[in-house]
Design an enzyme around this catalytic site. Structure first.
Site, PDB file in Angstrom:
ATOM      1  N   HIS A 370     -42.028 -31.626   7.252  1.00 31.42           N
ATOM      2  CA  HIS A 370     -41.594 -30.229   7.085  1.00 31.42           C
ATOM      3  C   HIS A 370     -40.095 -30.041   7.259  1.00 31.42           C
ATOM      4  O   HIS A 370     -39.604 -28.893   7.290  1.00 31.42           O
ATOM      5  CB  HIS A 370     -42.301 -29.333   8.101  1.00 31.42           C
ATOM      6  N   LYS A 561     -36.664 -14.523   9.775  1.00 29.12           N
ATOM      7  CA  LYS A 561     -36.993 -15.946   9.972  1.00 29.12           C
ATOM      8  C   LYS A 561     -36.299 -16.413  11.247  1.00 29.12           C
ATOM      9  O   LYS A 561     -35.472 -15.714  11.792  1.00 29.12           O
ATOM     10  CB  LYS A 561     -36.498 -16.783   8.773  1.00 29.12           C
ATOM     11  N   ARG A 562     -36.631 -17.596  11.743  1.00 30.07           N
ATOM     12  CA  ARG A 562     -35.964 -18.110  12.942  1.00 30.07           C
ATOM     13  C   ARG A 562     -34.463 -18.146  12.679  1.00 30.07           C
ATOM     14  O   ARG A 562     -34.019 -18.339  11.548  1.00 30.07           O
ATOM     15  CB  ARG A 562     -36.500 -19.501  13.281  1.00 30.07           C
ATOM     16  N   LYS A 567     -30.034 -21.643   7.962  1.00 30.49           N
ATOM     17  CA  LYS A 567     -30.622 -20.474   7.278  1.00 30.49           C
ATOM     18  C   LYS A 567     -29.542 -19.418   7.006  1.00 30.49           C
ATOM     19  O   LYS A 567     -29.747 -18.475   6.267  1.00 30.49           O
ATOM     20  CB  LYS A 567     -31.766 -19.923   8.121  1.00 30.49           C
ATOM     21  N   THR A 670     -41.650 -19.909   3.646  1.00 33.14           N
ATOM     22  CA  THR A 670     -42.902 -19.227   3.286  1.00 33.14           C
ATOM     23  C   THR A 670     -42.704 -17.713   3.350  1.00 33.14           C
ATOM     24  O   THR A 670     -43.361 -16.959   2.640  1.00 33.14           O
ATOM     25  CB  THR A 670     -44.047 -19.663   4.236  1.00 33.14           C
ATOM     26  N   LYS A 674     -43.994 -14.481   0.929  1.00 33.00           N
ATOM     27  CA  LYS A 674     -44.645 -13.271   1.436  1.00 33.00           C
ATOM     28  C   LYS A 674     -43.896 -12.014   0.985  1.00 33.00           C
ATOM     29  O   LYS A 674     -44.509 -11.018   0.593  1.00 33.00           O
ATOM     30  CB  LYS A 674     -44.740 -13.337   2.967  1.00 33.00           C
TER      31      LYS A 674
HETATM   32  C1  26W Z   1     -39.135 -31.369  17.567  1.00 27.92           C
HETATM   33  C2  26W Z   1     -38.820 -29.932  17.411  1.00 27.92           C
HETATM   34  C3  26W Z   1     -39.327 -29.387  16.096  1.00 27.92           C
HETATM   35  C4  26W Z   1     -40.235 -28.340  16.113  1.00 27.92           C
HETATM   36  C5  26W Z   1     -40.680 -27.825  14.903  1.00 27.92           C
HETATM   37  C6  26W Z   1     -38.895 -29.948  14.917  1.00 27.92           C
HETATM   38  C7  26W Z   1     -39.353 -29.426  13.694  1.00 27.92           C
HETATM   39  C8  26W Z   1     -40.238 -28.381  13.722  1.00 27.92           C
HETATM   40  C9  26W Z   1     -40.790 -27.825  12.442  1.00 27.92           C
HETATM   41  C10 26W Z   1     -41.020 -28.866  11.458  1.00 27.92           C
HETATM   42  C11 26W Z   1     -39.862 -26.852  11.909  1.00 27.92           C
HETATM   43  C12 26W Z   1     -40.534 -25.983  10.867  1.00 27.92           C
HETATM   44  O1  26W Z   1     -41.214 -25.060  11.184  1.00 27.92           O
HETATM   45  N1  26W Z   1     -40.253 -26.312   9.613  1.00 27.92           N
HETATM   46  C13 26W Z   1     -40.564 -25.356   8.585  1.00 27.92           C
HETATM   47  O2  26W Z   1     -41.845 -25.657   8.055  1.00 27.92           O
HETATM   48  C14 26W Z   1     -42.241 -24.698   7.072  1.00 27.92           C
HETATM   49  C15 26W Z   1     -43.666 -25.000   6.658  1.00 27.92           C
HETATM   50  O3  26W Z   1     -43.709 -26.143   5.863  1.00 27.92           O
HETATM   51  C16 26W Z   1     -41.265 -24.684   5.881  1.00 27.92           C
HETATM   52  O4  26W Z   1     -41.645 -23.689   4.989  1.00 27.92           O
HETATM   53  C17 26W Z   1     -39.838 -24.449   6.363  1.00 27.92           C
HETATM   54  O5  26W Z   1     -38.939 -24.611   5.287  1.00 27.92           O
HETATM   55  C18 26W Z   1     -39.493 -25.436   7.469  1.00 27.92           C
HETATM   56  O6  26W Z   1     -38.222 -25.151   8.038  1.00 27.92           O
END
Ligand code: 26W
Length: 826
Positions: A370, A561-562, A567, A670, A674
């Site tokens: 992701h 979004k975060r 971003k 996503t 939406k």
């Molecule tokens: C290790 C800390 C950590 C925690 C969460 C690293 C990475 C993450 C996630 C992968 C971050 C995340 O939420 N990524 C998002 O995933 C969505 C679902 O696929 C995508 O639509 C977003 O573009 C992506 O940033």
């Protein structure tokens, strides 16, 4: 959000007899007594919410028990979705639609003098996720249930979810999310199912009937207990299971310690063990290599796999058929310890030989990536793994040596490649590269949007793509339109159903039938009425939580979004300051379309720059509001506590969807889907799923700007000089100078210096490079909004062409290409 409009359950969903008003009203009063021990006169809103939740839950359970029996008898192949996060959002509204009893419960509740929308608002949403990854898991669970695919979602039951966000004096403040304080009516504890999870200690190997067997002697053993939440499909009699694990001490009380007066000692084990599932790590794309996070990851995958083996053997299957019965998906690398854990269970606990065990492991797992951000790619230090998971380290070493042997066969005399592909990063402090482990231990690897999967194969996982291209595929994300349109935007859902019937609820591609109506004056007028009403609702919410009065006639420009530099919320702020300056220079006032810029999102508590950006947005918003020259035509508002419930308030009211990340950085997004689904037009870069949204809706219905991922890479390669752009662009320079000089922070003039220094320093996300194109694109947006007929036509065409972005389509792709699951007909 009192729309006064009930979500109409599509005719496809035949309302059930136990849904009649009289029965519901009786059950409500009965559950008030049974669950809250209260009678109507003294019941609080939360009591009535709990009574309503239990009344609905009872109906859910019937379907749940029925379908788990069916699946059990059918020995169905089961999808297991392993995710450290499930951002499921509030449940009551969705479950009412799933059961088709919204209208009847609304009547039953109003017969008791209450308002269903008030009860729905009462729910504390389970914030068991950070953002995109967690919400995607929830959308997937919803689609899997509605498509009737037998599924178990395995995750963690955090006692504290993602923090609640308050804004004090412009700054983010994190408030602990004690979502369980009133209890969770949607879960069932399963104390009879519990597994021991070993931690720490050492391993011993000894000869057992001619075979070397390894025994792991742990330092600690914690107990895992599951809490089950039913996930009912929409309009289908089946329900799936979301099984979330809680950590407890094996002995919750040590009497020996107590007897010798060591009261702390008596409960030490209890507190230690429970700490494992105490709180969600609020980092969204930055690994914080904390041992507790590693414990959390290992804890839930060990419980999940032990549970899968128990269910498998319960159905008296042999473990050799494990991969035929289960398709397990790793939601990023967070659950990737499942690979060595399954090997440990098969080889050590079930005496299977390495080769058959490895074959089962690879055939069982699929891995979804992701993110491309280097700081988000997980790697755990060998020391930490050795200390916490000594047996798994041995297994990882064995996996690695067998794998590198294959690498040397395929790529002889290429030790550099061997080094690059190794599961172990030998440079400096040694680490395990979790993405490499996930790739080697899975039969399928996928990205979450076409561009993202391309970049994965070309950059981050290039070596793996060259060695095992057959494993790679793209699975573009999707969202559940049943939550993010049918439930959260009942006005638009009603208008669409009026126009094309309600088939779209089951099959989102039916929205295409709206195309011929895009230029229809009546449809357009009704369409604008719906958007205006949603904007008025949001304006009420914004005034309630921020005190700011916003004008629903203005263009609602939304970035939700975060908060993260990739971003580029700070690029959005630079545009706001530019508009502010243009408004100050009065002669251009008429040209500027009245605009309300709404920004929402949480920053990881340790992410300094993200928190500074939130402060800047609030400071710029206050300055504009203070200024009579600007406040009538421009508002910049930070909407606090962005979560699923508030997303459901914001998306239906958006006119413009900001998807402005640096090309090549946002894996998919996503929220972009939406907002487009709710009739917003997108301003965005060619990044993530924006590329596919633009392809589907038509380039003419999308406001594109900025460098492509190729161009970004080229600019960086050639040495990117942001200061040169600053010197050559007057409006940009003015805006940056104002921010740097404290115009928006008179109380501390150098407050935003770090942000300006970063932008004029290496500007890692090319904000300055895209500034001019962005500002000019926003001018095009302003002009277009000034032509309601044309604007509304584009909005209707956007919605009509969003069918592809239903999570139903994503799940069909996974079932076909990765999980080898046939969807039941019809
Ligand atoms: C290790 C800390 C950590 C925690 C969460 C690293 C990475 C993450 C996630 C992968 C971050 C995340 O939420 N990524 C998002 O995933 C969505 C679902 O696929 C995508 O639509 C977003 O573009 C992506 O940033």
């Amino acid at each position: 959000m009192n729309t006064g409009r009930t979500v109409e359950t599509p005719s496809a969903f035949n309302a059930r007899s136990d849904g009649d008003v009289e029965q519901l009203r009786q059950d409500l009063v009965e559950n008030l007594t049974r669950t809250q021990g209260k009678f109507p006169a003294v019941a609080t809103r939360n009591d009535w919410y709990m009574a309503a939740a239990h009344t609905v839950r009872d109906r859910l359970l019937q379907h749940w028990v029925h379908s788990s029996q069916t699946y059990y008898e059918r020995k169905a192949r089961t999808v297991c979705y392993l995710s450290a996060e499930f951002l499921i959002g509030p449940q009551l509204g969705m479950n009412l639609v799933r059961l088709g009893i919204t209208k009847n419960l609304r009547r039953a509740v109003s017969d008791l003098g209450l308002d269903l929308d008030d009860l729905i608002e009462q729910e504390e949403e389970p914030g068991l996720g950070n953002g995109g990854l967690g919400r995607l898991a929830a959308c997937f669970m919803e689609s899997l249930a509605t498509l009737r695919v037998p599924t178990i979602g395995y995750g963690i039951r955090y006692e504290y979810g993602i923090f609640d966000q308050e804004i004090r004096n412009g700054w983010q403040c994190e408030i602990a999310d004690s979502w369980l304080r009133y209890g969770n009516p949607w879960e069932i504890a399963r104390p009879e199912i519990r597994f021991d999870v070993k931690l720490g200690g050492h391993t011993e190997s000894q000869l057992e009937n001619g075979q070397y067997r390894v025994r792991w002697i742990p330092e600690h053993v914690v107990r895992g207990t599951p809490y089950d939440m039913p996930v009912l499909g929409c309009g289908v009699p089946t329900a799936n299971l979301l099984r979330l694990w809680k950590a407890e001490a094996r002995e919750s009380f040590d009497f020996q310690a107590f007897n010798i007066g060591d009261y702390y000692g008596a409960v030490a084990d209890k507190t230690d063990s429970e700490t494992i599932t105490k709180v969600l790590y609020p980092n969204d794309a930055q690994q914080k290599g904390r041992v507790l996070r590693l414990k959390q990851q290992y804890f839930f995958v060990s419980c999940a796999l032990q549970d899968m083996i128990r269910l498998h053997l319960q159905r008296n299957e042999t473990l050799l058929g494990f991969a035929d019965k289960y398709a397990a998906q790793l939601n990023d690398t967070h659950p990737s310890l499942a690979i060595p854990e399954l090997m440990r269970l098969l080889v050590d606990e079930h005496q299977m030989e390495w080769e058959p065990a490895w074959d089962i492991t690879q055939r069982t797992f699929g891995y979804t990536n992701h993110t491309l951000l280097p700081e988000a790619l997980e790697r755990w230090s060998i020391d930490l793994i050795a200390r916490l998971l000594p047996r798994h380290l041995e297994i990882i070493y064995e996996i690695n040596s067998r794998f590198l042997e294959q690498v040397r066969v395929v790529f002889p005399q290429d030790e550099a490649r061997v080094q690059r592909m190794s599961l172990i990063d030998e440079s400096g402090e040694r680490f395990v590269r979790m993405a490499h482990l996930a790739c080697v231990g899975s039969h399928a690897i996928n990205g979450v949007a076409a561009l993202h999967t391309e970049l994965l194969a070309r950059d981050v996982l290039r070596d793996f793509h060259e060695m095992m291209p057959e494993k790679f595929s793209n699975k573009t994300n999707g969202v559940t339109h049943r939550r993010f349109l049918l439930v959260s935007n009942p006005r638009l859902a009603h208008l669409i159903t009026e126009a094309i019937g309600d088939g779209w609820v089951k099959d989102l591609d039916e929205l295409r039938q709206l195309e011929p109506l895009a230029a229809d004056a009546t449809m357009q007028e009704e369409w604008r009425q719906v958007k205006q009403a949603n904007k008025r609702d949001l304006a009420r919410h914004v005034q309630k939580v921020t005190g700011m009065v916003i004008d629903p006639e203005s263009l609602f420009d939304v970035q939700a979004k975060r908060i993260h530099e990739y971003k580029r919320q700070h690029l959005n702020v630079l545009h706001c300051v530019t508009l502010y300056n243009r408004l100050k220079r009065t002669k251009r006032t008429r040209e500027i379309t009245p605009r309300t810029v709404l920004v929402a999102g949480k920053a990881a508590p340790g992410y300094f720059m993200a928190k500074l950006i939130i402060k800047l947005i609030n400071s710029v918003g206050e300055a504009i509001e203070r200024d009579p020259d600007t406040r009538e035509r421009l508002k910049v508002v930070f909407v606090p506590d962005f979560n699923v419930q508030n997303a459901q308030r914001i998306y239906p009211a958006a006119d413009l969807s900001e998807q402005i990340s640096t090309a090549g950085k946002e894996a998919s997004g996503t929220g972009n889907m939406k907002m487009a689904l709710n009739g917003a037009l997108t301003i965005g870069t060619l990044d993530g799923a924006n590329v596919e949204i633009r392809e589907q809706v038509g380039a003419e219905n999308f406001f594109l700007f900025g460098l492509t991922a190729e161009q970004v890479a080229a600019r960086v390669r050639e040495g990117y000089q942001p200061r040169a752009i600053y010197e050559s662009n007057a409006e940009l320079r003015e805006a940056l100078d104002q921010i740097a000089s404290g115009e928006f922070s008179p109380e501390q003039p150098d407050l935003f210096q770090p942000l300006v220094d970063s932008l004029l320093g290496n500007d890692p996300f090319l904000v300055l490079a895209d500034y001019q194109a962005y500002v000019e694109c926003q001018e095009r947006v302003g002009k277009a909004y000034g032509n309601p007929g044309e604007w509304t036509r584009m909005c209707i065409l956007n919605v009509a062409r969003m069918g592809y972005f239903s999570s139903d389509r994503s799940i069909r792709d996974y079932c076909r290409d990765i999980w080898n699951v046939q969807l039941p007909a019809g």
